[in-house]
Enzyme design. Structure first.
Site, PDB file in Angstrom:
ATOM      1  CG  HIS A 187      -2.204  -0.674   0.992  1.00  0.00           C
ATOM      2  ND1 HIS A 187      -2.834  -1.438   1.925  1.00  0.00           N
ATOM      3  CD2 HIS A 187      -2.999  -0.692  -0.100  1.00  0.00           C
ATOM      4  CE1 HIS A 187      -3.950  -1.904   1.434  1.00  0.00           C
ATOM      5  NE2 HIS A 187      -4.081  -1.476   0.191  1.00  0.00           N
ATOM      6  NE  ARG A 294      -5.763  -4.522 -14.038  1.00  0.00           N
ATOM      7  CZ  ARG A 294      -4.781  -3.904 -14.703  1.00  0.00           C
ATOM      8  NH1 ARG A 294      -4.705  -2.601 -14.680  1.00  0.00           N
ATOM      9  NH2 ARG A 294      -3.883  -4.602 -15.372  1.00  0.00           N
ATOM     10  NE  ARG A 330     -10.146  -7.340 -15.692  1.00  0.00           N
ATOM     11  CZ  ARG A 330      -8.842  -7.414 -15.439  1.00  0.00           C
ATOM     12  NH1 ARG A 330      -8.020  -7.843 -16.378  1.00  0.00           N
ATOM     13  NH2 ARG A 330      -8.361  -7.056 -14.284  1.00  0.00           N
ATOM     14  CD  GLU A 428      -6.811 -12.169 -19.065  1.00  0.00           C
ATOM     15  OE1 GLU A 428      -5.911 -11.487 -18.553  1.00  0.00           O
ATOM     16  OE2 GLU A 428      -7.990 -12.141 -18.660  1.00  0.00           O
ATOM     17  CG  ASN A 451      -0.100  -7.397 -17.440  1.00  0.00           C
ATOM     18  OD1 ASN A 451       0.680  -6.933 -18.247  1.00  0.00           O
ATOM     19  ND2 ASN A 451      -0.959  -6.653 -16.775  1.00  0.00           N
ATOM     20  CG  ASP A 452      -3.186 -12.922 -16.372  1.00  0.00           C
ATOM     21  OD1 ASP A 452      -2.406 -13.374 -15.504  1.00  0.00           O
ATOM     22  OD2 ASP A 452      -4.202 -12.271 -16.075  1.00  0.00           O
ATOM     23  NE  ARG A 462       0.117 -10.554 -13.556  1.00  0.00           N
ATOM     24  CZ  ARG A 462      -1.034 -10.011 -13.935  1.00  0.00           C
ATOM     25  NH1 ARG A 462      -1.920 -10.722 -14.611  1.00  0.00           N
ATOM     26  NH2 ARG A 462      -1.306  -8.773 -13.669  1.00  0.00           N
ATOM     27  CB  CYS A 499      -5.833  -3.586 -21.790  1.00  0.00           C
ATOM     28  SG  CYS A 499      -6.369  -5.267 -21.430  1.00  0.00           S
TER      29      CYS A 499
END
Ligand code: PEP
Ligand code: MG
Length: 549
Positions: A187, A294, A330, A428, A451-452, A462, A499
């Site tokens: 965070h 997201r 999404r 993905e 990414n995936d 990842r 994306c």
């Protein structure tokens, strides 16, 4: 001059006096309690005081930074009500006759170890919240202060910083953060990025008292801290800072311009967002649309599902603010690294290969339908598109479309206004990439989640920092898949975008545009720089070569 290295959380150059944030040992008394009931009472009263302190911090953070960031404080307020934690402290007082401060300290360490050992990075990161709240309670019980203050522009160095340390400090005086521990996922790291404060984690810097008050410079671009920088370093960094500022100012000129290469290839540059609050940054950076909302972030950091009304309000706000520009929502991609306790998900051996995203939505149709209803209702207020994550098979896309059609029909029957909603998929999984030709015939668009797609194609987790050097996002296998995806989309007459993080990778822009990608969606801060790059690009040779193939 002394030089130390670490991992960059946010780049940029900063100068200031070093401020060592050392947390004094609170020195709890381990001798037996004479009156356990009085200790229990003292513990209850410390909880109330901590609650009041956190409420004040919540207000301060909401005002100075924003409500989303203040939620970090709320996570700690929730922990103060955690029955398991309270019972653990009570048990140490009751069974081991510990004084309250010692019991809190022990329970804090026990819970810290428990959370630190969890695989899920989100839960792991909560260990620092536990440590933070336990220290606050212990300090209250011992009548010690936990407040740090800065006397001037400071480069703060610490072993680790908890979110509440960060939030308590005067933001106007923080020039940079450097910590020995900490992850880029924490965070505190998230806050540093939002506040745009140059910061470095995992820095090999000793916490020497002698450093306190010394001049320091941070080069966030290279993950460097310089203590008492020499003249040459200062000159170099001042130059770099000027360049950074000039570059940022120069990007202003690209606001409102179309994103088009010299030879006329038009690209849509969209923003990735996780909340309604991120809209501000998307608009400030002149996003041409939202390429990835997201939506699962609406479900995280809370104790129960967001209901249809709450979701509708969020989607409507985004649709209205984007004023006719496309907003791609999404559907829930929860599971794997994104967890919430109320979802009550079973522990899995391989969460990234497990019950996540669309698979979980199929298992919980009520949750899926509620979200789709909220999205369709909001579609009357702007240009909304829906994208389904983690699609691997054609039947999954068909089922998503059937559910969406049922939701739409039901609303229309009731006279609720709905807009035209494009239904696309995230590509993905390697399966979706390989079967892109079949999927393209039934989807309205593709957006590649690199990414995936990278993690599944290369079989590399990842989240695992130790595998970073193997995670080659430019791997030839990925390039082949990316080319296939764009080609299949265009053959079927649909558009294709990206994306995942690769969309902002300047080394790949030419390759991606030559493959024909129509849209790139990225963190808002990268948009103007990317527009500049694309406008200076000439793809005529690459496009001619492609035509000849
Ligand atoms: C991706 O996988 O590339 C993507 C954009 O989705 P996320 O990073 O949220 O999994
Ligand atoms: Mg993904």
């Amino acid at each position: 001059m002394k030089e130390f290295s670490g991992k960059t959380v946010f780049p940029g150059v900063a100068f200031g006096k070093l401020c060592l944030l050392l947390k004094p040992d609170l020195g709890v008394d381990t001798s037996p309690a004479a009156d356990p009931d009085a200790e229990k009472k003292a513990f209850r009263s410390a909880i109330q005081t901590a609650n009041r302190e956190l409420s004040a911090l919540f207000e301060k953070t909401s005002e100075e930074i924003g409500e989303d960031e203040a939620m970090i404080v709320d996570v700690q307020r929730m922990m103060l009500q955690d029955e398991d934690y309270i019972e653990a402290v009570d048990a140490f007082i009751r069974d081991d006759l510990n004084k309250a401060a010692y019991a809190v300290d022990r329970a804090g360490r026990q819970f810290f170890d428990m959370f630190s050992a969890l695989d899920d990075p989100y839960m792991k990161a909560r260990a620092s919240d536990i440590a933070d709240i336990s220290r606050r309670l212990t300090a209250i019980l011992l009548n010690e202060s936990t407040v740090f203050s800065l006397s001037g522009p400071s480069v703060v160095i610490a072993d680790d910083l908890t979110p509440s340390d960060t939030l308590t400090l005067d933001k106007k005086l923080i020039r940079a953060f450097v910590t020995r521990k900490g992850s880029t996922n924490s965070h505190t790291a998230i806050l540093a990025r939002i506040l745009k404060i140059p910061s470095i984690v995992q820095a090999g810097v000793p916490l020497e008292k002698a450093f306190d008050g010394k001049n320091a410079a941070v080069d966030g671009h290279r993950g460097k801290l310089y203590v008492e920088p020499d003249e040459e370093t200062m000159l170099r960094l001042e130059e770099r800072q000027k360049n950074d500022e000039a570059e940022e100012a120069a990007l202003d000129a690209f606001r409102g311009l179309p994103t088009v290469t010299k030879d006329g290839k038009k690209v849509e540059l969209a923003a990735n967002i996780g909340s309604v609050e991120d809209l501000e940054s998307a608009l400030a950076n002149d996003a041409e649309g939202i390429g990835l909302f997201r939506s699962e972030f609406l479900y995280l950091g809370r104790t129960n599902y967001p209901d249809e009304e709450e979701q509708f309000e969020s989607y409507r706000k985004v649709a209205e603010a984007m004023n006719g520009r496309r907003v791609i929502i999404r559907t829930l991609d929860i599971g794997a690294d994104k967890q919430a306790a109320y979802l009550d998900l079973e522990k899995e051996e391989n969460p990234a290969l497990g019950l996540r995203a669309i698979r979980l939505c199929f298992e919980r149709p009520e949750m899926f339908v509620t979200q789709l209803r909220a999205i369709y209702r909001a579609s009357a207020y702007g240009k909304i598109a829906v994208m389904f994550p983690m699609i691997a098979s054609l039947w999954e896309l068909r089922r998503c479309k059937e559910t969406a059609a049922e939701v739409r029909e039901e609303l229309v029957k009731k006279g609720v206004p709905v807009g035209d909603v494009e239904l696309g998929i995230m590509v993905e999984t390697p399966a979706a990439a390989i079967c892109a030709d079949e999927l393209a015939r039934e989807a309205d668009f593709f957006s590649v989640g690199t990414n995936d797609l990278t993690q599944y194609t290369l079989a590399i987790d990842r989240q695992n920092a130790r595998l970073e050097r193997f995670l080659d996002t430019h791997h030839p296998a990925l390039r082949k898949l990316l080319a296939m995806i764009a080609e299949s989309a265009h053959k079927a007459g649909i558009w294709a975008g990206i994306c995942g993080e690769l969309a902002a990778d300047s080394q790949m822009t030419k390759t991606l545009l030559s493959m024909g990608y129509d849209e790139l969606s990225m963190s808002p801060g990268f948009i103007l720089g990317m527009r500049k790059r694309i406008r200076e690009m000439d793809l005529s040779r690459e496009r001619a070569e492609k035509r000849q193939e």
